[in-house]
Design an enzyme around this catalytic site. Structure first.
Site, PDB file in Angstrom:
ATOM      1  N   HIS A 188      22.547-133.551   4.194  1.00  0.00           N
ATOM      2  CA  HIS A 188      22.327-134.926   4.637  1.00  0.00           C
ATOM      3  C   HIS A 188      21.815-135.785   3.489  1.00  0.00           C
ATOM      4  O   HIS A 188      22.090-136.980   3.420  1.00  0.00           O
ATOM      5  CB  HIS A 188      21.330-134.951   5.797  1.00  0.00           C
ATOM      6  CG  HIS A 188      21.892-134.425   7.073  1.00  0.00           C
ATOM      7  ND1 HIS A 188      22.818-135.114   7.811  1.00  0.00           N
ATOM      8  CD2 HIS A 188      21.662-133.274   7.739  1.00  0.00           C
ATOM      9  CE1 HIS A 188      23.127-134.412   8.885  1.00  0.00           C
ATOM     10  NE2 HIS A 188      22.448-133.295   8.860  1.00  0.00           N
ATOM     11  N   ARG A 295      35.006-142.498  15.140  1.00  0.00           N
ATOM     12  CA  ARG A 295      34.720-141.138  15.603  1.00  0.00           C
ATOM     13  C   ARG A 295      33.782-141.211  16.812  1.00  0.00           C
ATOM     14  O   ARG A 295      32.559-141.183  16.670  1.00  0.00           O
ATOM     15  CB  ARG A 295      34.086-140.323  14.477  1.00  0.00           C
ATOM     16  CG  ARG A 295      34.942-140.245  13.218  1.00  0.00           C
ATOM     17  CD  ARG A 295      34.237-139.447  12.140  1.00  0.00           C
ATOM     18  NE  ARG A 295      35.013-139.334  10.919  1.00  0.00           N
ATOM     19  CZ  ARG A 295      34.920-140.147   9.876  1.00  0.00           C
ATOM     20  NH1 ARG A 295      34.050-141.166   9.922  1.00  0.00           N
ATOM     21  NH2 ARG A 295      35.659-139.969   8.807  1.00  0.00           N
ATOM     22  N   ARG A 331      39.130-142.680  18.376  1.00  0.00           N
ATOM     23  CA  ARG A 331      39.523-141.305  18.655  1.00  0.00           C
ATOM     24  C   ARG A 331      38.684-140.755  19.793  1.00  0.00           C
ATOM     25  O   ARG A 331      37.454-140.886  19.785  1.00  0.00           O
ATOM     26  CB  ARG A 331      39.330-140.435  17.405  1.00  0.00           C
ATOM     27  CG  ARG A 331      39.735-138.975  17.604  1.00  0.00           C
ATOM     28  CD  ARG A 331      39.614-138.188  16.318  1.00  0.00           C
ATOM     29  NE  ARG A 331      38.236-138.013  15.895  1.00  0.00           N
ATOM     30  CZ  ARG A 331      37.868-137.496  14.716  1.00  0.00           C
ATOM     31  NH1 ARG A 331      38.794-137.145  13.841  1.00  0.00           N
ATOM     32  NH2 ARG A 331      36.592-137.361  14.413  1.00  0.00           N
ATOM     33  N   GLU A 430      47.444-133.240  12.915  1.00  0.00           N
ATOM     34  CA  GLU A 430      46.503-132.451  12.109  1.00  0.00           C
ATOM     35  C   GLU A 430      46.718-130.952  12.270  1.00  0.00           C
ATOM     36  O   GLU A 430      45.939-130.153  11.749  1.00  0.00           O
ATOM     37  CB  GLU A 430      45.056-132.816  12.459  1.00  0.00           C
ATOM     38  CG  GLU A 430      44.720-132.754  13.915  1.00  0.00           C
ATOM     39  CD  GLU A 430      43.323-133.295  14.217  1.00  0.00           C
ATOM     40  OE1 GLU A 430      42.513-133.437  13.283  1.00  0.00           O
ATOM     41  OE2 GLU A 430      43.066-133.571  15.395  1.00  0.00           O
ATOM     42  N   ASN A 453      42.499-133.606   6.543  1.00  0.00           N
ATOM     43  CA  ASN A 453      41.492-132.555   6.335  1.00  0.00           C
ATOM     44  C   ASN A 453      41.861-131.301   7.119  1.00  0.00           C
ATOM     45  O   ASN A 453      41.935-130.191   6.574  1.00  0.00           O
ATOM     46  CB  ASN A 453      40.107-133.043   6.763  1.00  0.00           C
ATOM     47  CG  ASN A 453      39.675-134.284   6.023  1.00  0.00           C
ATOM     48  OD1 ASN A 453      40.241-134.646   5.011  1.00  0.00           O
ATOM     49  ND2 ASN A 453      38.654-134.944   6.533  1.00  0.00           N
ATOM     50  N   ASP A 454      42.094-131.467   8.423  1.00  0.00           N
ATOM     51  CA  ASP A 454      42.457-130.313   9.244  1.00  0.00           C
ATOM     52  C   ASP A 454      43.881-129.852   8.976  1.00  0.00           C
ATOM     53  O   ASP A 454      44.173-128.652   9.030  1.00  0.00           O
ATOM     54  CB  ASP A 454      42.278-130.641  10.733  1.00  0.00           C
ATOM     55  CG  ASP A 454      40.873-130.317  11.223  1.00  0.00           C
ATOM     56  OD1 ASP A 454      40.202-129.478  10.611  1.00  0.00           O
ATOM     57  OD2 ASP A 454      40.431-130.919  12.225  1.00  0.00           O
ATOM     58  N   ARG A 464      37.850-125.159   5.320  1.00  0.00           N
ATOM     59  CA  ARG A 464      37.545-126.214   4.351  1.00  0.00           C
ATOM     60  C   ARG A 464      36.051-126.394   4.115  1.00  0.00           C
ATOM     61  O   ARG A 464      35.650-127.138   3.218  1.00  0.00           O
ATOM     62  CB  ARG A 464      38.166-127.550   4.803  1.00  0.00           C
ATOM     63  CG  ARG A 464      37.686-128.072   6.144  1.00  0.00           C
ATOM     64  CD  ARG A 464      38.547-129.285   6.538  1.00  0.00           C
ATOM     65  NE  ARG A 464      38.271-129.794   7.877  1.00  0.00           N
ATOM     66  CZ  ARG A 464      37.449-130.784   8.136  1.00  0.00           C
ATOM     67  NH1 ARG A 464      36.786-131.356   7.153  1.00  0.00           N
ATOM     68  NH2 ARG A 464      37.275-131.202   9.369  1.00  0.00           N
ATOM     69  N   CYS A 501      44.419-140.995   8.230  1.00  0.00           N
ATOM     70  CA  CYS A 501      42.985-141.291   8.352  1.00  0.00           C
ATOM     71  C   CYS A 501      42.106-140.214   7.730  1.00  0.00           C
ATOM     72  O   CYS A 501      40.885-140.294   7.796  1.00  0.00           O
ATOM     73  CB  CYS A 501      42.594-141.505   9.810  1.00  0.00           C
ATOM     74  SG  CYS A 501      42.790-140.045  10.854  1.00  0.00           S
TER      75      CYS A 501
END
Length: 548
Positions: A188, A295, A331, A430, A453-454, A464, A501
């Site tokens: 974080h 998201r 989404r 994805e 990414n996926d 990943r 995206c």
């Protein structure tokens, strides 16, 4: 001159004197107590005070770095209330008849070791969070004065590591950059540093020596290099680099209000990815033409229980209104894999990335899905909302989604609740399955959005989030580019548009290839919008030879 190297997590160049951040040392001793009830009361009072301090930190972070990044302090409050954590402390106090400080320190060690031993990098990073909240408790229990986070003059901060609570409290008017011996790009703290736009380098290890205190140094967040007592040549080189970065940022600001159009006249929509309502401020500030990915799972992650229809409606409505008629693609819930929520009570899985997640949860918990869709459709009366569904692998899933959406529209119509009946429905590409059958899927929806990414993870069979596999993670792999091109061709053959995206959308090395494929929209982090617009406006697609 001495050069040490780490991993840059925030780009930028900073010049200044190095100042080590000294954490207040708290030597915890173990001693017997006669009245364990009184000791537990001390613990409860300290916990209450810590909760109040964390709430103050949350509000400070909220105003400075946005809701998504401030959420760590809500997570810390949740960890303070965690039943296992509190029971461990209580058990140690009562069974061993020891002081609360020792019980907290012992629990912190145990829980931190447990998280550190896990394979998941995200969970490994939580070890630092346990230490952070435990140190705060011990700090209060021992009656120590507050840690100082101010400095007399601007400097570059050095530390073993910086906890999120420490990072957000730093006086940023005095912090030029920071360098840490430890840390991870998934932490974080790294995320907060990026949002705060402070040049940062992590993982320099024992190269960072205490006798560097007060030395003149240069931090290059792009290369991960730290120069101690730089020579004249290095100083001049880095000064020019900083001047060039400053000049580039000024030039980028001039692109606000300009169209995202190539030299040969091809227009592409340039949108922003956001994770919270307050992130719309950054999207507008960087002149995004819309929101390409909201998201929605963060509405669930920041709550102690399922957000109600009304709570979700208010969030979606606010984003739609803030964007003032610009498209907002939301989404639906994408929980599972690395994003787990206790109150969902999801089963433990050996391979969660391929397990019970995203649309699979929504279709097997229809009441959850129904509530979110009602909120989304209600919010569509206040702006240009589109709805996107993640983790699709079959036409049957899409047909089931459309049936549920139709039921929601009918309910709202019968109840006289206003909504936009023309809301676009799209899916994320994805999974390799979705790309391969994209010709069939395109007949069922209004748009595609590629989650690179996926798609990379599933196509290359690579986790990943596993740092050991970084060398094998190749988002430019020909197989991935072929799947994206296949989806783009099938989208256009069936008269629908396609966007990207995922992180690859912001990769300037891929922009020309995506333009040549005919990608209609790119959605990236707000801070990447202007850089991408510049690249688009410098490109002649007719001269591009696509990769893959």
């Amino acid at each position: 001159m001495i050069t040490i190297k780490g991993k840059g997590v925030v780009e930028g160049v900073a010049f200044g004197k190095l100042s080590f951040f000294q954490k207040m040392q708290q030597q915890v001793e173990r001693h017997k107590v006669q009245d364990t009830s009184a000791e537990l009361k001390r613990f409860e009072e300290a916990k209450k005070q810590a909760m109040e301090q964390l709430q103050i930190l949350y509000q400070k972070a909220l105003s400075e770095v946005g809701e998504e990044n401030a959420m760590i302090f809500e997570i810390h409050q949740m960890m303070l209330e965690d039943l296992d954590y509190c029971e461990s402390i209580t058990n140690i106090v009562c069974s061993q008849q020891v002081n609360a400080e020792y019980a907290v320190a012992k629990t912190a060690d145990n829980f931190s070791a447990m998280f550190s031993s896990m394979d998941d990098p995200y969970l490994q990073a939580r070890a630092a969070d346990v230490k952070d909240i435990s140190e705060k408790l011990i700090h209060i229990l021992m009656g120590n004065t507050e840690q100082s986070y101010s400095f007399t003059e601007p400097c570059i901060i050095a530390a073993d590591d910086l906890a999120p609570s420490e990072t957000v409290q730093l006086d940023k008017t005095k912090v030029l950059a920071f360098v840490t011996r430890k840390g991870s790009s998934n932490s974080h703290t790294a995320i907060l540093a990026r949002t705060m736009n402070i040049p940062a380098i992590i993982g320099v290890g024992d190269q960072l020596k205490p006798d560097f205190e007060g030395k003149d140094i240069i931090v290059d967040g792009e290369t991960g290099n730290v120069y101690i007592n730089p020579d004249t040549a290095t100083f001049d080189t880095m000064r020019l680099k900083k001047m060039e970065l400053d000049r580039e940022n000024s030039l980028l600001a001039e692109l606000k209000g300009q169209p995202s159009i190539t030299l040969d006249g091809q227009t592409i929509h340039l949108y922003a990815n956001i994770g919270s309502v307050t992130d719309t401020v950054a999207a507008l500030n960087y002149d995004a033409e819309g929101i390409g990915l909201f998201r929605s799972e963060f509405l669930y992650l920041e709550n102690q229980d399922y957000p109600t229809e009304e709570e979700q409606f208010q969030a979606y409505r606010t984003v739609a209104e803030n964007m003032a008629g610009k498209k907002v693609i939301i989404r639906t819930l994408d929980i599972g894999a690395d994003k787990n929520i206790d109150y969902f009570q999801l089963p433990k899985e050996d391979n969660p990335a391929m397990g019970y997640r995203a649309i699979r949860i929504c279709l097997t918990r229809p009441e959850l899905f129904h509530t979110q869709l009602r909120a989304l459709y209600r919010a569509s009366a206040f702006g240009k909302i589109a709805i996107m569904f993640p983790m699709i692998t079959s036409v049957e899933e899409v047909k089931q989604i459309k049936e549920i959406a139709a039921q929601v529209r009918n309910e709202l119509k019968e109840a006289g609740v206003p909504f936009d009946p023309s809301v676009e429905l799209g899916i994320m590409i994805e999974t390799p399955a979705a790309a391969v059958i994209s010709d069939q899927l395109a007949k069922e929806v209004d748009f595609f959005s590629v989650g690179t990414n996926d798609l990379t993870q599933y196509t290359l069979a690579i986790d990943r989030q596993n740092p050991k596999l970084d060398r094998f993670y190749q988002p430019h792999h020909p197989a991935i580019l072929r799947l994206i091109r296949m989806a783009a061709d099938n989208a256009h053959k069936n008269g629908i548009w396609i966007g990207i995206c995922g992180e690859l959308g912001a990769d300037l090395d891929m922009t020309e290839t995506f333009l040549a494929m005919g990608i209609d929209e790119l959605s990236v982090s707000p801070s990447s919008v202007l850089k991408l617009r510049q690249k688009i406006r410098q490109t002649d697609v007719s001269k591009v030879i696509p990769k893959g």
